[in-house]
Scaffold this motif. Structure first.
Motif, PDB file in Angstrom:
ATOM      1  N   PRO A  41       0.800  -1.231   0.000  1.00  0.00           N
ATOM      2  CA  PRO A  41       0.000   0.000   0.000  1.00  0.00           C
ATOM      3  C   PRO A  41       0.831   1.279   0.000  1.00  0.00           C
ATOM      4  N   ASP A  42       2.122   1.182   0.353  1.00  0.00           N
ATOM      5  CA  ASP A  42       2.989   2.358   0.331  1.00  0.00           C
ATOM      6  C   ASP A  42       3.102   2.951  -1.062  1.00  0.00           C
ATOM      7  N   LYS A  44       0.920   4.066  -2.798  1.00  0.00           N
ATOM      8  CA  LYS A  44       0.046   5.238  -2.910  1.00  0.00           C
ATOM      9  C   LYS A  44       0.772   6.522  -2.521  1.00  0.00           C
ATOM     10  N   SER A  45       1.790   6.409  -1.674  1.00  0.00           N
ATOM     11  CA  SER A  45       2.538   7.595  -1.269  1.00  0.00           C
ATOM     12  C   SER A  45       3.327   8.184  -2.425  1.00  0.00           C
ATOM     13  N   VAL A  47       2.248   8.971  -5.289  1.00  0.00           N
ATOM     14  CA  VAL A  47       1.468   9.992  -5.987  1.00  0.00           C
ATOM     15  C   VAL A  47       1.861  11.373  -5.490  1.00  0.00           C
ATOM     16  N   ARG A  58      -0.499   7.864 -11.147  1.00  0.00           N
ATOM     17  CA  ARG A  58      -1.640   7.131 -10.609  1.00  0.00           C
ATOM     18  C   ARG A  58      -1.105   5.850 -10.001  1.00  0.00           C
ATOM     19  N   ALA A  59      -1.691   5.435  -8.900  1.00  0.00           N
ATOM     20  CA  ALA A  59      -1.189   4.251  -8.209  1.00  0.00           C
ATOM     21  C   ALA A  59      -2.313   3.262  -7.963  1.00  0.00           C
ATOM     22  N   ALA A  60      -1.968   1.990  -7.986  1.00  0.00           N
ATOM     23  CA  ALA A  60      -2.922   0.926  -7.685  1.00  0.00           C
ATOM     24  C   ALA A  60      -2.221  -0.143  -6.867  1.00  0.00           C
ATOM     25  N   VAL A  61      -2.973  -0.714  -5.942  1.00  0.00           N
ATOM     26  CA  VAL A  61      -2.462  -1.795  -5.111  1.00  0.00           C
ATOM     27  C   VAL A  61      -3.069  -3.097  -5.605  1.00  0.00           C
TER      28      VAL A  61
END
Length: 259
Positions: A41-42, A44-45, A47, A58-61
């Motif tokens: 999940p890191d 997302k940081s 972005v 853009r980020a995706a887990v």
């Protein structure tokens, strides 16, 4: 190559790791929008981190072992002009320590995940009649250096890359892979905490007398994905400070003692 990737989206798997973060920054600085994918999940940081440097991200887990999650992530990303299959992990150092479940785990994480990402982007690349896929393999795919399941997966990356190059070249799609040796990333921090000299001992095996820096991997990937390599496809290119050129330690003992 400054700005060559402007207006393009570069999807990078394993984006939260040492090489992954370097790739995101490198291609962002080259004008690309970044589509960052990681199971951590890191990711997302990234972005906000990249936004501070004016890089769109853009980020995706998603777990790459989860095919529907991979498909959903790439549906979110939309158009992808360059896919960098960077995600990888090794959890089993020896064959004796690897049970069938562990073998499957490493093959899935390193090979099957890369396939799922390629499968997700190839239809849109075919439709556009252009695209590039660069996968991060390893010199472990060429030589027995331990981590046998990981190594088998990386050998599979080479075979998959050649298959994509053969089948999809007529659609203007190129596929290549880089084969790094030891790369200076945070993954070595734990080893260095136990043994501060571990990298020094490794360096003697490399003709250049050092290990690979993450940005050096990024620059080779950028070349393979760029117009400068427009006639290059199906290649497995070592980025290894000369390790695969030969056995420098043995050579020093046999013939280079006075060199």
């Amino acid at each position: 190559m400054s700005g060559q990737f402007a207006g393009k989206t570069v999807a990078i798997t394993g984006a939260a790791g040492g090489i992954g973060r370097q790739l995101c920054r490198f291609f962002g600085a080259e004008g690309a929008a970044i589509a960052a994918l990681d199971r951590n999940p890191d990711v997302k940081s990234l972005v906000d981190e990249l936004a501070q440097d004016g890089i769109a991200c853009r980020a995706a887990v998603a777990e790459l072992s989860d095919a529907p999650a991979v498909e959903a992530a790439f549906a979110k990303f939309g158009a992808v002009h360059l896919l960098i299959n960077n995600a990888g992990v090794s959890r089993h150092n020896t064959l004796r320590q690897t049970d069938p479940a562990g073998w499957d785990e490493d093959i899935d994480a390193n090979l099957n995940g890369a396939y799922r990402c390629a499968h997700a982007v190839l239809p849109q690349m075919v439709e556009r009649r252009s695209g590039s896929i660069v996968s991060v393999g390893s010199i472990n795919g060429l030589y027995a250096l331990g981590d046998p399941a990981y190594s088998a997966a990386k050998a599979g990356i080479i075979a998959m890359t050649k298959a994509i190059a053969m089948e999809y070249g007529r659609f203007g799609i190129r596929a290549n892979c880089v084969l790094p040796a030891t790369v200076r990333t945070p993954i070595w921090d734990a080893r260095k905490a136990k043994d501060p000299e571990v990298l020094k001992r490794l360096e003697r095996w490399y003709p250049l007398g050092r290990i690979v820096e993450p940005e050096e991997v990024a620059r080779v990937i950028a070349f393979l994905a760029s117009d400068a390599a427009s006639a290059v496809t199906g290649v497995a290119l070592p980025v290894d400070c000369g390790l695969t050129a030969g056995n420098i330690v043995m050579s020093r003992e046999l013939t280079l003692e006075d060199f």
